[in-house]
Design a protein around this motif. Structure first.
Motif, PDB file in Angstrom:
ATOM      1  N   THR A  44     -36.293  29.207   9.919  1.00 35.36           N
ATOM      2  CA  THR A  44     -36.276  30.098   8.767  1.00 35.36           C
ATOM      3  C   THR A  44     -36.506  29.334   7.470  1.00 35.36           C
ATOM      4  OG1 THR A  44     -34.693  31.518   9.910  1.00 35.36           O
ATOM      5  CG2 THR A  44     -34.956  31.874   7.562  1.00 35.36           C
ATOM      6  N   THR A  45     -37.396  29.852   6.651  1.00 38.16           N
ATOM      7  CA  THR A  45     -37.586  29.365   5.290  1.00 38.16           C
ATOM      8  C   THR A  45     -37.676  30.595   4.395  1.00 38.16           C
ATOM      9  OG1 THR A  45     -38.955  27.990   3.857  1.00 38.16           O
ATOM     10  CG2 THR A  45     -40.088  29.261   5.539  1.00 38.16           C
ATOM     11  N   TYR A  46     -38.060  30.406   3.127  1.00 41.25           N
ATOM     12  CA  TYR A  46     -38.176  31.581   2.270  1.00 41.25           C
ATOM     13  C   TYR A  46     -39.479  31.541   1.493  1.00 41.25           C
ATOM     14  CZ  TYR A  46     -35.894  28.373  -1.095  1.00 41.25           C
ATOM     15  OH  TYR A  46     -35.554  27.299  -1.876  1.00 41.25           O
ATOM     16  N   VAL A  47     -39.810  32.662   0.876  1.00 42.14           N
ATOM     17  CA  VAL A  47     -41.099  32.840   0.205  1.00 42.14           C
ATOM     18  C   VAL A  47     -41.266  31.794  -0.887  1.00 42.14           C
ATOM     19  CG1 VAL A  47     -42.441  34.391  -1.264  1.00 42.14           C
ATOM     20  CG2 VAL A  47     -41.236  35.291   0.740  1.00 42.14           C
ATOM     21  N   ASP A  48     -42.439  31.199  -0.920  1.00 39.76           N
ATOM     22  CA  ASP A  48     -42.728  30.121  -1.861  1.00 39.76           C
ATOM     23  C   ASP A  48     -43.866  30.567  -2.777  1.00 39.76           C
ATOM     24  OD1 ASP A  48     -43.179  27.798  -3.203  1.00 39.76           O
ATOM     25  OD2 ASP A  48     -43.958  26.688  -1.486  1.00 39.76           O
ATOM     26  N   THR A  49     -43.554  30.749  -4.054  1.00 42.73           N
ATOM     27  CA  THR A  49     -44.584  31.154  -5.021  1.00 42.73           C
ATOM     28  C   THR A  49     -44.915  30.020  -5.984  1.00 42.73           C
ATOM     29  OG1 THR A  49     -42.951  32.043  -6.573  1.00 42.73           O
ATOM     30  CG2 THR A  49     -43.815  33.549  -4.909  1.00 42.73           C
ATOM     31  N   THR A  50     -44.611  28.793  -5.588  1.00 45.92           N
ATOM     32  CA  THR A  50     -44.896  27.654  -6.444  1.00 45.92           C
ATOM     33  C   THR A  50     -46.383  27.306  -6.401  1.00 45.92           C
ATOM     34  OG1 THR A  50     -44.401  26.108  -4.653  1.00 45.92           O
ATOM     35  CG2 THR A  50     -42.593  26.705  -6.123  1.00 45.92           C
ATOM     36  N   LEU A  51     -46.775  26.459  -7.337  1.00 40.43           N
ATOM     37  CA  LEU A  51     -48.130  25.895  -7.366  1.00 40.43           C
ATOM     38  C   LEU A  51     -48.019  24.416  -7.047  1.00 40.43           C
ATOM     39  CD1 LEU A  51     -51.170  26.455  -8.103  1.00 40.43           C
ATOM     40  CD2 LEU A  51     -50.597  25.599 -10.390  1.00 40.43           C
ATOM     41  N   SER A  52     -48.791  23.953  -6.070  1.00 42.54           N
ATOM     42  CA  SER A  52     -48.732  22.549  -5.670  1.00 42.54           C
ATOM     43  C   SER A  52     -50.085  22.130  -5.131  1.00 42.54           C
ATOM     44  CB  SER A  52     -47.653  22.332  -4.601  1.00 42.54           C
ATOM     45  OG  SER A  52     -48.026  22.980  -3.398  1.00 42.54           O
ATOM     46  N   ILE A  53     -50.251  20.835  -4.946  1.00 44.10           N
ATOM     47  CA  ILE A  53     -51.513  20.335  -4.405  1.00 44.10           C
ATOM     48  C   ILE A  53     -51.665  20.761  -2.949  1.00 44.10           C
ATOM     49  CG2 ILE A  53     -50.618  18.104  -3.659  1.00 44.10           C
ATOM     50  CD1 ILE A  53     -54.059  18.865  -5.274  1.00 44.10           C
ATOM     51  N   GLN A  54     -50.557  20.924  -2.236  1.00 44.04           N
ATOM     52  CA  GLN A  54     -50.649  21.396  -0.858  1.00 44.04           C
ATOM     53  C   GLN A  54     -51.147  22.835  -0.806  1.00 44.04           C
ATOM     54  OE1 GLN A  54     -50.285  19.227   1.575  1.00 44.04           O
ATOM     55  NE2 GLN A  54     -49.753  17.682   0.033  1.00 44.04           N
ATOM     56  N   LYS A  55     -50.780  23.644  -1.794  1.00 46.72           N
ATOM     57  CA  LYS A  55     -51.311  25.009  -1.868  1.00 46.72           C
ATOM     58  C   LYS A  55     -52.816  24.983  -2.118  1.00 46.72           C
ATOM     59  CE  LYS A  55     -47.493  27.510  -1.538  1.00 46.72           C
ATOM     60  NZ  LYS A  55     -47.032  28.295  -2.696  1.00 46.72           N
ATOM     61  N   GLU A  56     -53.277  24.023  -2.906  1.00 41.46           N
ATOM     62  CA  GLU A  56     -54.716  23.882  -3.140  1.00 41.46           C
ATOM     63  C   GLU A  56     -55.450  23.601  -1.838  1.00 41.46           C
ATOM     64  OE1 GLU A  56     -58.592  22.733  -4.205  1.00 41.46           O
ATOM     65  OE2 GLU A  56     -57.170  24.046  -5.228  1.00 41.46           O
ATOM     66  N   TYR A  57     -54.894  22.731  -0.998  1.00 41.94           N
ATOM     67  CA  TYR A  57     -55.542  22.399   0.266  1.00 41.94           C
ATOM     68  C   TYR A  57     -55.608  23.600   1.211  1.00 41.94           C
ATOM     69  CZ  TYR A  57     -54.750  17.525  -1.192  1.00 41.94           C
ATOM     70  OH  TYR A  57     -54.740  16.338  -1.870  1.00 41.94           O
ATOM     71  N   LYS A  58     -54.640  24.502   1.102  1.00 38.71           N
ATOM     72  CA  LYS A  58     -54.587  25.650   2.007  1.00 38.71           C
ATOM     73  C   LYS A  58     -55.240  26.903   1.442  1.00 38.71           C
ATOM     74  CE  LYS A  58     -50.310  24.088   4.204  1.00 38.71           C
ATOM     75  NZ  LYS A  58     -48.884  24.405   4.518  1.00 38.71           N
ATOM     76  N   PHE A  59     -55.820  26.805   0.246  1.00 45.81           N
ATOM     77  CA  PHE A  59     -56.440  27.986  -0.358  1.00 45.81           C
ATOM     78  C   PHE A  59     -57.867  28.129   0.178  1.00 45.81           C
ATOM     79  CE2 PHE A  59     -58.483  30.410  -3.829  1.00 45.81           C
ATOM     80  CZ  PHE A  59     -57.660  31.520  -3.783  1.00 45.81           C
ATOM     81  N   ASN A  60     -57.968  28.698   1.363  1.00 41.27           N
ATOM     82  CA  ASN A  60     -59.240  28.902   2.038  1.00 41.27           C
ATOM     83  C   ASN A  60     -59.125  30.125   2.944  1.00 41.27           C
ATOM     84  OD1 ASN A  60     -58.020  27.886   4.587  1.00 41.27           O
ATOM     85  ND2 ASN A  60     -58.067  25.926   3.503  1.00 41.27           N
ATOM     86  N   ALA A  61     -60.171  30.444   3.655  1.00 39.08           N
ATOM     87  CA  ALA A  61     -60.209  31.681   4.445  1.00 39.08           C
ATOM     88  C   ALA A  61     -59.189  31.686   5.582  1.00 39.08           C
ATOM     89  CB  ALA A  61     -61.609  31.903   5.001  1.00 39.08           C
ATOM     90  N   ARG A  95     -56.388  29.807   5.474  1.00 37.57           N
ATOM     91  CA  ARG A  95     -55.110  29.526   4.816  1.00 37.57           C
ATOM     92  C   ARG A  95     -54.331  28.422   5.519  1.00 37.57           C
ATOM     93  NH1 ARG A  95     -52.597  34.792   1.990  1.00 37.57           N
ATOM     94  NH2 ARG A  95     -51.938  33.104   0.589  1.00 37.57           N
ATOM     95  N   LYS A  96     -55.075  27.379   5.917  1.00 36.59           N
ATOM     96  CA  LYS A  96     -54.503  26.194   6.537  1.00 36.59           C
ATOM     97  C   LYS A  96     -55.156  24.957   5.918  1.00 36.59           C
ATOM     98  CE  LYS A  96     -53.672  28.411  11.033  1.00 36.59           C
ATOM     99  NZ  LYS A  96     -53.997  28.387  12.484  1.00 36.59           N
ATOM    100  N   ASP A  97     -54.457  23.851   5.983  1.00 33.78           N
ATOM    101  CA  ASP A  97     -55.008  22.588   5.496  1.00 33.78           C
ATOM    102  C   ASP A  97     -56.185  22.186   6.385  1.00 33.78           C
ATOM    103  OD1 ASP A  97     -55.541  20.044   4.572  1.00 33.78           O
ATOM    104  OD2 ASP A  97     -53.434  19.460   4.442  1.00 33.78           O
ATOM    105  N   GLU A  98     -57.330  21.891   5.763  1.00 31.98           N
ATOM    106  CA  GLU A  98     -58.544  21.595   6.511  1.00 31.98           C
ATOM    107  C   GLU A  98     -58.768  20.101   6.719  1.00 31.98           C
ATOM    108  OE1 GLU A  98     -61.264  25.427   5.103  1.00 31.98           O
ATOM    109  OE2 GLU A  98     -61.411  23.535   4.011  1.00 31.98           O
ATOM    110  N   PHE A  99     -57.769  19.266   6.455  1.00 32.20           N
ATOM    111  CA  PHE A  99     -57.931  17.837   6.700  1.00 32.20           C
ATOM    112  C   PHE A  99     -58.155  17.611   8.194  1.00 32.20           C
ATOM    113  CE2 PHE A  99     -56.326  13.529   7.565  1.00 32.20           C
ATOM    114  CZ  PHE A  99     -57.110  12.815   6.673  1.00 32.20           C
ATOM    115  N   GLY A 100     -59.175  16.816   8.533  1.00 30.94           N
ATOM    116  CA  GLY A 100     -59.541  16.617   9.934  1.00 30.94           C
ATOM    117  C   GLY A 100     -60.565  17.601  10.429  1.00 30.94           C
TER     118      GLY A 100
END
Length: 654
Positions: free
Chosen positions: A71-88, A90-95
């Motif tokens: 369990t975690t909770y909703v995250d509305t922060t802005l971070s560099i990890q969110k930048e990596y996951k901002f794609n169709a 919605r996952k990190d595309e490294f690799g």
């Protein structure tokens, strides 16, 4: 059978929907990747009261629950990890490296051979990057209705948009609805992408916490026009940077009348009943029975108007429709026992009823290729987990005991927390399972794409170590051996892409470092991976180095009303024998004719956050025109050119 299964799920859902008792989540909240937002208090109690006695919800109350009940909770922060996951996806595309159009597939630059698989999968694996599996679906518990809107532009008349809504109709019952739609024309001829994904989930718990149930339905489809890539003649014009071909629509492609589609629907129910709850026992015992039931119905289809020499000879001359289907009905019953001294123990028994294949029998050169692989598999397994001081120990094992498919796995993991910041872990994994169904049986209107094999199980062993520290770095090392590796490759004698199985053992080493270095309002985020493959037959090919480095600036403006992040991301991988793509199979296959890679990719981005709204702007691959036209996602498939992208994520707390 489908009607019976559907009726059962509807009856289960009806029971949950009309229940009226309140839940309490029994897992601790993981706060490692989340942060408290403005406008929501930082206290973790259920409610607080303002001066006028109105209740105010906390961000920690908007819970997200995984299929494993983490369990975690909703995250509305802005971070560099969110930048990596901002794609169709919605996952990190490294690799990974994406194809030129949004919604197309990805080529893999790295592979994790850890596996706990006992059954084959459908195949057409290039389509599954956008597909949502059981482990990708989350469940929710919220104090007030929550909505999230996601939007990002595509290429040449394209965009992806997603709407999500969740609400607790009572303290005990939550439901959520989500739909994602994608359509993008792309810059090259005949590569339109179209994706649809509908999800419905429920989460329920009785007041006495003895019965807990999670249910979801997912209906999704991924459709892509396929052009076979640039013709060999036009590859020369692309690499020369000829000004007449900067409009990518003028390139000749291998065909313009084909598409492929992956479509599926899934019903999933995970419910358990506590016979003995921890607070019922002075010795802190717990005993529960868990039942998991999943019905998956998927098909993959390749369509082409006219026969093309690209794939060889065919039985017909027009209207090619190659369809493979899989229906899988899965049940698992678990007995879970927990004790403060002994730890957590589980014994489970599962049953798979599978039906894969086609609607006809094929006979080629007096050799008959069957149309169906179907049967039943019974498996047994167990899990163990315990903590001893700073040590955390986990074990998991499974074995197919009856049926036509052999399979087994075992996983052992131990971790130790030296300090609040340093966690070290070691893990060992062994797996033996059949290759995917399309390695075992395949039928097509094209003669070269028909086979029935008797492959052995693929066997993998992996030993891994991990160091996790925010102050030092995150470092992971894994070493894998792979025996009887199944792969696709062009048959030099018969022609066409065929399945093969490697007779030699492959060894594969990966070392990855993740570290962010901060200095004032600036930061340098680094992900660097080294890979070494020892394979005499060159059937598993990976770049030696893969790196992503982001230099960015982060600060608040307008009395902290605006949070801004802006910077440049550098992506690079060394050249290697990159896998080629086959649009008929929707699979990648081994090629050793030419190495690809060794081209830099620079992206510039500006991201901002205002309250619960995140705005993203990016200039992708802005160096495309001045570092050489040698960038490919796969042979004959160029990577995307310079592009301007815009997007937004917006949360509403009602």
């Amino acid at each position: 059978m489908k009607q019976i299964i559907l009726s059962f799920f509807l009856m289960c859902f009806s029971h949950l929907a009309f229940s009226q008792v309140a839940p309490k989540l029994d897992k601790e909240i993981d706060k490692s990747d989340t942060a408290t937002e403005k406008g929501l208090t930082e206290k973790s109690s259920d409610t607080s009261k303002t001066k006028d006695e109105k209740k105010v919800a906390k961000i920690e109350q908007y819970l997200i629950i995984s299929h494993l009940n983490d369990t975690t909770y909703v995250d509305t922060t802005l971070s560099i990890q969110k930048e990596y996951k901002f794609n169709a996806i919605r996952k990190d595309e490294f690799g990974l490296i994406s194809f030129s159009n949004m919604g197309q597939t990805y080529n893999t630059l790295s592979t994790d051979f850890k596996s706990q698989r006992l059954m084959p999968k459908l195949g057409a694996r290039s389509k599954f990057f956008a597909f949502r599996e059981v482990e990708d679906v989350s469940y929710y518990h919220v104090p007030t209705p929550l909505t999230e809107l996601f939007y990002k532009t595509g290429f040449e008349q394209g965009q992806v948009a997603q709407g999500f809504f969740t609400v607790n109709t009572s303290e005990q019952f939550n439901l959520s609805l989500s739909y994602k739609g994608l359509r993008s024309l792309g810059n090259y001829q005949h590569i339109i992408s179209s994706i649809g994904d509908f999800e419905f989930t429920t989460n329920y718990k009785t007041k006495d916490e003895r019965y807990i149930a999670k249910f979801h339905f997912v209906g999704q489809d991924v459709n892509n026009e396929e052009n076979g890539g640039l013709s060999d003649d036009d590859v020369v014009y692309f690499e020369n940077g000829d000004s007449d071909f900067l409009d990518r629509g003028v390139f000749d492609v291998n065909f313009e009348d084909a598409d492929n589609t992956l479509k599926g629907k899934r019903f999933h129910l995970d419910h358990r009943y506590y016979i003995v709850k921890p607070k019922d026992s002075l010795a802190k015992h717990s005993l529960n029975v868990n039942h998991i039931m999943t019905f998956d119905d998927q098909y993959y289809q390749f369509n082409q108007d006219d026969v093309n020499d690209y794939f060889g000879d065919a039985f017909v001359s027009t209207d090619i429709e190659d369809r493979s289907t899989i229906e899988n009905f899965y049940n698992q019953v678990q007995l879970n026992y927990s004790n403060a001294l002994l730890g957590d123990l589980q014994f489970n028994v599962s049953h798979d009823n599978y039906n894969y294949g086609y609607d006809q029998i094929v006979i080629i050169d007096d050799e008959q290729i069957t149309n169906r692989l179907k049967g039943n598999i019974i498996a047994v397994g167990g899990k163990y987990h315990n903590r001893f001081g700073g040590f955390d120990i986990y074990g998991d094992a499974g074995l197919n005991v009856t049926g036509d498919f052999a399979g087994n796995y075992i996983t052992g993991k131990a971790s130790y927390r030296f300090t609040d910041d340093i966690l070290m872990s070691a893990e060992i994994n062994h797996n033996a399972s059949q290759p995917n169904y399309n390695f075992l049986l395949y039928q097509s209107s094209y003669l070269n794409y028909n086979w029935q094999t008797n492959f052995s199980t693929e066997k993998t062993q992996q030993l891994s170590f991990k160091l996790e520290s925010k102050k030092l770095a995150n470092i992971s090392v894994d070493y894998s051996t792979i025996s009887d590796y199944a792969y696709f490759k062009e048959d030099e004698d018969a022609g066409g892409i065929k399945p093969f199985q490697n007779s030699a053992t492959i060894t594969y080493l990966r070392v990855r470092l993740d570290k962010e270095i901060k200095f004032g309002h600036f930061a340098l985020d680094n992900s660097i991976m080294y890979q070494n493959v020892q394979d005499d037959n060159q059937v598993l090919n990976m770049p030696e180095f893969v790196t992503r480095n982001t230099l960015y600036y982060r600060n608040e403006f307008f009395k902290k009303a605006l949070l801004l992040e802006t910077g440049v991301t550098f992506n690079y991988f060394t050249d290697y024998y990159m896998n080629a793509y086959d649009p008929l199979l929707a699979e990648f296959y081994v090629q050793t004719d030419r190495e690809y890679g060794n081209f830099p990719r620079f992206d510039f981005f500006i991201n901002a956050k205002i309250q619960q709204t995140r705005i993203y702007f990016k200039v992708e691959h802005f160096n495309a025109s001045f570092t050489g036209y040698d960038y490919y996602s796969a042979p004959n498939y160029p990577y995307r050119d310079l592009a301007l992208r815009f997007g937004i994520v917006w949360n509403f707390f009602m």
